[in-house]
Design a protein around this motif. Structure first.
Motif, mmCIF file in Angstrom:
data_model
loop_
_atom_site.group_PDB
_atom_site.id
_atom_site.type_symbol
_atom_site.label_atom_id
_atom_site.label_comp_id
_atom_site.label_asym_id
_atom_site.label_seq_id
_atom_site.Cartn_x
_atom_site.Cartn_y
_atom_site.Cartn_z
ATOM 1 N N LEU A 257 0.863 -1.186 0.000
ATOM 2 C CA LEU A 257 0.000 0.000 0.000
ATOM 3 C C LEU A 257 0.896 1.232 0.000
ATOM 4 O O LEU A 257 1.436 1.629 1.036
ATOM 5 C CB LEU A 257 -0.928 0.004 1.218
ATOM 6 N N THR A 258 1.059 1.836 -1.159
ATOM 7 C CA THR A 258 1.870 3.045 -1.276
ATOM 8 C C THR A 258 1.044 4.270 -0.854
ATOM 9 O O THR A 258 -0.186 4.205 -0.729
ATOM 10 C CB THR A 258 2.350 3.235 -2.714
ATOM 11 N N ARG A 259 1.721 5.379 -0.670
ATOM 12 C CA ARG A 259 1.029 6.608 -0.299
ATOM 13 C C ARG A 259 0.035 7.001 -1.394
ATOM 14 O O ARG A 259 -1.106 7.392 -1.091
ATOM 15 C CB ARG A 259 2.041 7.728 -0.072
ATOM 16 N N ASP A 260 0.443 6.889 -2.660
ATOM 17 C CA ASP A 260 -0.449 7.268 -3.763
ATOM 18 C C ASP A 260 -1.705 6.411 -3.780
ATOM 19 O O ASP A 260 -2.815 6.915 -4.040
ATOM 20 C CB ASP A 260 0.280 7.127 -5.102
ATOM 21 N N LEU A 261 -1.553 5.125 -3.501
ATOM 22 C CA LEU A 261 -2.700 4.223 -3.502
ATOM 23 C C LEU A 261 -3.684 4.589 -2.391
ATOM 24 O O LEU A 261 -4.911 4.597 -2.604
ATOM 25 C CB LEU A 261 -2.221 2.778 -3.320
#
Length: 433
Positions: A257-261
């Motif tokens: 889970l990336t920040r953008d996601l």
């Protein structure tokens, strides 16, 4: 050769450092290959888990092993080698063996009682064996350690640490978001922790539980067992948008889970709140999302104090007794095994003298009947066996005592192979000089 253990764990390094220096399977293989090329290393096994990275080796050069190990960690995490060395714990001989027994029994885990570690110990041993870096020393050590771990699991009340970790994380989530009933949850990963999380959430009465995994078959099997939803890995963004509670526990090297996601998921539902639980190390969830409005992040770093408090309440006296007993048995067997070559040499030497003297006698009395010749030979051998029986028993006993290696060395000196260039000669009376 000396049994050596070098490693870092949650006891000696912060979880952030363990995360940065965590070795993947390819990293472990490269380290094993590097050690195999060193003539100073006879055997090696690398145990790399989320909370520890340890090397077990049979070596005559601890400095070489330490240098290879530090280099591998530094290459992985970009850490300063001096700082890494300060976080390492080095154990030798019996101390190294006892430590592995403690680890395999779940007594050294972040949450005491973790039996998942035994499977990780077995996997580390199997990987090293497949790459040809396991010999008799580490084979015996790891088999006995796995036995100790199994005994602790079956003979004590110690256990359930993995489910305990999930329970602690969900308790923390409830403190942040209130009762979990009625929420929609997403579980990322269907391994041990992911499965336990799905079970716990299903039993907690949530409105919906969805599981997603890179390998669809594993997620589908778990979903079918529990009667919950599953979606394809490609649908992770949509599933994240839908969920108010997310538990992630994969073995990924980088953030799932990336920040953008997470930002995109929040944008789909303005004003919503998401509780994100990260049970992985290296972390599955970018820690920077904690600064986003509407996000409550729970990870192992934030749970560390709770886990330590929970570990302090675990009854461990009986488990430690079992580990100590297994460690003593291992040491006894190891010392006895060390005496075997000396005993074999003593027996060969004695029987060689018997054969030599019997042959000399029979050559002097060529008319001796065949039956008597056999009786002479058998009698001489019986006498030799009786004479060496007591020394054999005593050497095995003494080998297990403090300083017992001295007795074994003396036996080697007396009956082992003679140095090159020396020979026994016979005088005119048939004796040795």
């Amino acid at each position: 050769m000396t049994l050596l253990s070098i490693g870092t764990s949650h006891h000696s390094a912060p979880l952030t450092t363990l995360e940065a220096t965590a070795l993947t399977t390819p990293d472990v293989i490269r380290l094993l290959d590097r050690l195999a090329e060193s003539p100073a290393v006879a055997e090696a096994v690398v145990l790399a888990t989320c909370n520890r990275t340890e090397l077990y080796a049979d070596t005559e050069d601890a400095d070489t092993v330490l240098a290879h190990f530090v280099a591998a960690l530094a290459e992985t995490g970009g850490e300063d080698t001096g700082e890494l060395r300060s976080m390492l714990r080095v154990r030798r001989r019996q101390s190294a063996a006892e430590h592995l027994f403690t680890v395999a029994s779940g007594l050294d885990s972040l949450l005491v009682g973790d039996h998942q570690i035994r499977g990780q110990v077995r996997a580390a041993y199997n990987l090293a064996r497949e790459h040809g870096t396991v010999g008799p020393v580490l084979h015996g050590l790891f088999q006995r350690a796995l036995r100790a771990g199994k005994r602790v699991e079956t003979e004590t009340r110690l256990g359930g640490a993995a489910s305990g970790l999930v329970a602690i994380a969900l308790d923390a989530a409830a403190e942040l978001a209130g009762p979990l009933e009625g929420h929609r949850a997403l579980v990322i990963g269907s391994g041990n922790l992911g499965s336990l999380s799905a079970v716990a959430l299903h039993r907690a009465g949530l409105a919906e539980v969805t599981v997603v995994n890179r390998t669809a078959r594993a997620a589908e099997r778990l979903a079918a067992e529990l009667g919950i939803r599953t979606v394809a890995w490609a649908q992770l963004p949509e599933a994240l948008c839908r969920a108010e509670l997310v538990v992630s526990a994969t073995g990924a090297r980088n953030a799932v889970l990336t920040r953008d996601l997470v930002v995109a998921a929040l944008a789909e539902r303005p004003g919503s709140t998401k509780v994100l639980i990260d049970l992985a190390l290296p972390r599955d969830i970018d820690p920077s999302v904690a600064s986003l409005a509407g996000v409550r992040l729970i990870d192992l770093v934030r749970l560390e104090t709770r886990l330590k408090e929970a570990s302090e309440r675990v009854p461990i006296a009986e488990a430690h007794r079992i580990v100590a007993a297994e460690a003593r048995c291992y040491e006894t067997e190891r010392h006895r095994d060390a005496a075997t070559p000396a005993i074999v040499a003593m027996r060969k030497s004695a029987m060689a003298v018997v054969d030599e003297e019997v042959d000399r006698l029979l050559h002097r009395v060529p008319t001796l009947p065949g039956q008597l010749r056999g009786e002479v030979e058998q009698t001489a051998r019986r006498i030799a066996r009786k004479l060496i029986h007591r020394p054999t028993v005593r050497v095995r006993e003494m080998a297990t005592e403090t300083g017992g290696h001295t007795y074994v060395e003396v036996l080697h000196d007396l009956f082992g192979p003679e140095p090159a260039g020396t020979a026994r000669t016979s005088n005119s009376n048939g004796g040795e000089r």
